[in-house]
Motif scaffolding. Structure first.
Motif, PDB file in Angstrom:
ATOM      1  N   GLU A 127       0.826  -1.213   0.000  1.00 14.42           N
ATOM      2  CA  GLU A 127       0.000   0.000   0.000  1.00 14.42           C
ATOM      3  C   GLU A 127       0.859   1.261   0.000  1.00 14.42           C
ATOM      4  OE1 GLU A 127      -3.311   2.130  -0.451  1.00 14.42           O
ATOM      5  OE2 GLU A 127      -3.322  -0.059  -0.371  1.00 14.42           O
ATOM      6  N   GLU A 128       1.999   1.246   0.704  1.00 16.96           N
ATOM      7  CA  GLU A 128       2.879   2.415   0.745  1.00 16.96           C
ATOM      8  C   GLU A 128       3.444   2.726  -0.632  1.00 16.96           C
ATOM      9  OE1 GLU A 128       4.410  -0.449   3.025  1.00 16.96           O
ATOM     10  OE2 GLU A 128       2.412  -0.053   3.768  1.00 16.96           O
ATOM     11  N   GLU A 129       3.771   1.681  -1.418  1.00 20.70           N
ATOM     12  CA  GLU A 129       4.307   1.879  -2.763  1.00 20.70           C
ATOM     13  C   GLU A 129       3.247   2.487  -3.682  1.00 20.70           C
ATOM     14  OE1 GLU A 129       7.551  -1.693  -3.205  1.00 20.70           O
ATOM     15  OE2 GLU A 129       5.435  -2.258  -3.063  1.00 20.70           O
ATOM     16  N   LEU A 130       2.018   2.012  -3.568  1.00 20.81           N
ATOM     17  CA  LEU A 130       0.927   2.569  -4.362  1.00 20.81           C
ATOM     18  C   LEU A 130       0.693   4.031  -3.999  1.00 20.81           C
ATOM     19  CD1 LEU A 130      -1.707  -0.311  -4.342  1.00 20.81           C
ATOM     20  CD2 LEU A 130      -0.345   0.473  -6.275  1.00 20.81           C
ATOM     21  N   LYS A 131       0.683   4.318  -2.717  1.00 21.15           N
ATOM     22  CA  LYS A 131       0.444   5.683  -2.244  1.00 21.15           C
ATOM     23  C   LYS A 131       1.548   6.622  -2.735  1.00 21.15           C
ATOM     24  CE  LYS A 131      -0.483   8.383   1.884  1.00 21.15           C
ATOM     25  NZ  LYS A 131      -0.544   8.432   3.333  1.00 21.15           N
ATOM     26  N   ALA A 132       2.788   6.173  -2.700  1.00 26.02           N
ATOM     27  CA  ALA A 132       3.911   6.999  -3.166  1.00 26.02           C
ATOM     28  C   ALA A 132       3.776   7.307  -4.654  1.00 26.02           C
ATOM     29  CB  ALA A 132       5.236   6.294  -2.886  1.00 26.02           C
ATOM     30  N   GLY A 133       3.383   6.323  -5.443  1.00 25.42           N
ATOM     31  CA  GLY A 133       3.189   6.529  -6.873  1.00 25.42           C
ATOM     32  C   GLY A 133       2.074   7.517  -7.153  1.00 25.42           C
ATOM     33  N   LYS A 134       0.974   7.376  -6.433  1.00 23.18           N
ATOM     34  CA  LYS A 134      -0.165   8.290  -6.596  1.00 23.18           C
ATOM     35  C   LYS A 134       0.238   9.719  -6.237  1.00 23.18           C
ATOM     36  CE  LYS A 134      -3.814   4.945  -5.529  1.00 23.18           C
ATOM     37  NZ  LYS A 134      -4.936   4.643  -4.613  1.00 23.18           N
ATOM     38  N   GLU A 135       1.016   9.879  -5.175  1.00 22.57           N
ATOM     39  CA  GLU A 135       1.430  11.208  -4.734  1.00 22.57           C
ATOM     40  C   GLU A 135       2.355  11.876  -5.753  1.00 22.57           C
ATOM     41  OE1 GLU A 135       2.960  10.711  -0.762  1.00 22.57           O
ATOM     42  OE2 GLU A 135       0.953  10.426   0.068  1.00 22.57           O
ATOM     43  N   LYS A 136       3.208  11.093  -6.420  1.00 22.75           N
ATOM     44  CA  LYS A 136       4.078  11.658  -7.455  1.00 22.75           C
ATOM     45  C   LYS A 136       3.252  12.191  -8.616  1.00 22.75           C
ATOM     46  CE  LYS A 136       8.202   8.922  -6.584  1.00 22.75           C
ATOM     47  NZ  LYS A 136       9.078   7.856  -7.079  1.00 22.75           N
ATOM     48  N   VAL A 137       2.280  11.416  -9.061  1.00 25.42           N
ATOM     49  CA  VAL A 137       1.427  11.838 -10.174  1.00 25.42           C
ATOM     50  C   VAL A 137       0.637  13.084  -9.782  1.00 25.42           C
ATOM     51  CG1 VAL A 137      -0.551  11.189 -11.613  1.00 25.42           C
ATOM     52  CG2 VAL A 137       1.298   9.554 -11.216  1.00 25.42           C
ATOM     53  N   LEU A 138       0.053  13.096  -8.596  1.00 33.80           N
ATOM     54  CA  LEU A 138      -0.698  14.259  -8.134  1.00 33.80           C
ATOM     55  C   LEU A 138       0.219  15.478  -8.032  1.00 33.80           C
ATOM     56  CD1 LEU A 138      -3.323  15.520  -7.164  1.00 33.80           C
ATOM     57  CD2 LEU A 138      -2.777  14.712  -4.851  1.00 33.80           C
ATOM     58  N   GLY A 139       1.441  15.273  -7.592  1.00 30.78           N
ATOM     59  CA  GLY A 139       2.405  16.367  -7.500  1.00 30.78           C
ATOM     60  C   GLY A 139       2.673  17.003  -8.852  1.00 30.78           C
ATOM     61  N   LEU A 140       2.851  16.188  -9.893  1.00 32.11           N
ATOM     62  CA  LEU A 140       3.068  16.712 -11.243  1.00 32.11           C
ATOM     63  C   LEU A 140       1.845  17.503 -11.716  1.00 32.11           C
ATOM     64  CD1 LEU A 140       4.773  13.649 -12.956  1.00 32.11           C
ATOM     65  CD2 LEU A 140       5.871  15.790 -12.259  1.00 32.11           C
ATOM     66  N   TYR A 141       0.683  16.953 -11.465  1.00 33.54           N
ATOM     67  CA  TYR A 141      -0.576  17.601 -11.836  1.00 33.54           C
ATOM     68  C   TYR A 141      -0.680  18.966 -11.160  1.00 33.54           C
ATOM     69  CZ  TYR A 141      -5.688  18.006 -12.399  1.00 33.54           C
ATOM     70  OH  TYR A 141      -6.950  18.421 -12.712  1.00 33.54           O
ATOM     71  N   LYS A 142      -0.342  19.036  -9.888  1.00 28.30           N
ATOM     72  CA  LYS A 142      -0.438  20.284  -9.123  1.00 28.30           C
ATOM     73  C   LYS A 142       0.577  21.325  -9.616  1.00 28.30           C
ATOM     74  CE  LYS A 142      -3.806  19.270  -6.362  1.00 28.30           C
ATOM     75  NZ  LYS A 142      -5.085  19.970  -6.535  1.00 28.30           N
ATOM     76  N   VAL A 143       1.763  20.882 -10.041  1.00 32.43           N
ATOM     77  CA  VAL A 143       2.768  21.807 -10.573  1.00 32.43           C
ATOM     78  C   VAL A 143       2.255  22.455 -11.856  1.00 32.43           C
ATOM     79  CG1 VAL A 143       5.059  21.904 -11.658  1.00 32.43           C
ATOM     80  CG2 VAL A 143       4.773  20.731  -9.480  1.00 32.43           C
ATOM     81  N   VAL A 144       1.674  21.661 -12.751  1.00 33.78           N
ATOM     82  CA  VAL A 144       1.128  22.196 -14.001  1.00 33.78           C
ATOM     83  C   VAL A 144      -0.051  23.119 -13.699  1.00 33.78           C
ATOM     84  CG1 VAL A 144      -0.050  21.610 -16.162  1.00 33.78           C
ATOM     85  CG2 VAL A 144       1.926  20.279 -15.426  1.00 33.78           C
ATOM     86  N   GLU A 145      -0.912  22.717 -12.794  1.00 35.45           N
ATOM     87  CA  GLU A 145      -2.061  23.543 -12.427  1.00 35.45           C
ATOM     88  C   GLU A 145      -1.595  24.892 -11.875  1.00 35.45           C
ATOM     89  OE1 GLU A 145      -6.198  22.888 -10.061  1.00 35.45           O
ATOM     90  OE2 GLU A 145      -4.383  22.313  -8.979  1.00 35.45           O
ATOM     91  N   ALA A 146      -0.598  24.889 -10.997  1.00 37.84           N
ATOM     92  CA  ALA A 146      -0.087  26.142 -10.421  1.00 37.84           C
ATOM     93  C   ALA A 146       0.494  27.042 -11.516  1.00 37.84           C
ATOM     94  CB  ALA A 146       0.971  25.835  -9.355  1.00 37.84           C
ATOM     95  N   TYR A 147       1.209  26.445 -12.449  1.00 39.67           N
ATOM     96  CA  TYR A 147       1.771  27.213 -13.565  1.00 39.67           C
ATOM     97  C   TYR A 147       0.651  27.877 -14.375  1.00 39.67           C
ATOM     98  CZ  TYR A 147       3.722  28.220 -18.150  1.00 39.67           C
ATOM     99  OH  TYR A 147       4.068  28.849 -19.320  1.00 39.67           O
ATOM    100  N   LEU A 148      -0.393  27.122 -14.680  1.00 41.18           N
ATOM    101  CA  LEU A 148      -1.497  27.657 -15.476  1.00 41.18           C
ATOM    102  C   LEU A 148      -2.274  28.741 -14.724  1.00 41.18           C
ATOM    103  CD1 LEU A 148      -2.730  24.362 -17.164  1.00 41.18           C
ATOM    104  CD2 LEU A 148      -1.451  26.244 -18.231  1.00 41.18           C
TER     105      LEU A 148
END
Length: 156
Positions: A127-148
Motif C-alpha cells: 500500500e505504501e508503494e501505491l500511495k507513493a506513486g499516486k502522490e508523485k502523479v498528483l504532484g506533477l498535476y499540481k505543478v502544471v495547475e499552479a503554472y497555469l
C-alpha cells in the motif's frame, strides 16, 4: 502474472484543454522548465508524440520510457504505458495509464486516471508503494495547475 487496477480523480478550476495541452501535448517542453531539479530532459526516441511514439524522461537519478498508445486532442484522452526504467523491475512488467480530462460544471476539469500494474508471478505491491506513486502523479498535476493559474494566457 498479476494485474492491479485503480482509479484516481482530481478536480481543477483550469479548463480541460489548457491542462491537456500543458501536461500532455507540451509536457516534453514544459516539465523540464517547471521541475528542472527533477526532470533533466524529455525526448521522443521514436515518433513525434502520437500513438506508437516512445518518450524518454530523464531524471536526476534515472529514466523512464513511455510508449504512447493513444492521444486524442478532441476528447482530451491520453493512454500510455511505462515500459522501461524506474518503476519497471523483475517484479513489475509494465504500468499502463488511461487519462481523461472532462469538463466540470464550473468550467474547470475533472481529471480521471486509471492505472493498471502488470506484475510478474504472484508479486503484490505494498500500500505504501501505491500511495507513493499516486502522490508523485498528483504532484506533477499540481505543478502544471499552479503554472497555469499563474499564467492565465498560457495554453489558451
Amino acid at each position: 502474472m498479476g494485474v492491479l487496477t485503480y482509479t484516481d480523480e482530481h478536480t481543477s478550476t483550469i479548463s480541460p484543454s489548457r491542462i491537456f495541452n500543458a501536461s500532455i501535448i507540451d509536457s516534453h517542453i514544459l516539465m523540464p522548465k517547471l521541475l528542472p531539479n527533477a526532470i533533466k530532459s524529455v525526448e521522443f526516441i521514436k515518433g513525434d508524440g502520437g500513438a506508437g511514439s516512445i518518450k524518454q524522461i530523464n531524471f536526476a537519478g534515472g529514466f523512464v520510457k513511455h510508449q504512447i498508445d493513444e492521444v486524442d486532442e478532441k476528447t482530451f484522452t491520453y493512454k500510455y504505458s511505462l515500459i522501461e526504467g524506474m518503476g519497471i523491475s523483475d517484479k513489475i512488467e509494465k504500468v499502463s495509464y488511461d487519462i481523461k480530462f472532462e469538463g466540470s460544471p464550473d468550467n474547470g476539469t475533472i481529471a480521471k486516471m486509471t492505472t493498471t500494474i502488470y506484475t510478474h508471478g504472484d508479486f503484490e505491491l505494498k500500500e505504501e508503494e501505491l500511495k507513493a506513486g499516486k502522490e508523485k502523479v498528483l504532484g506533477l498535476y499540481k505543478v502544471v495547475e499552479a503554472y497555469l493559474l499563474k499564467n492565465p494566457d498560457a495554453y489558451v
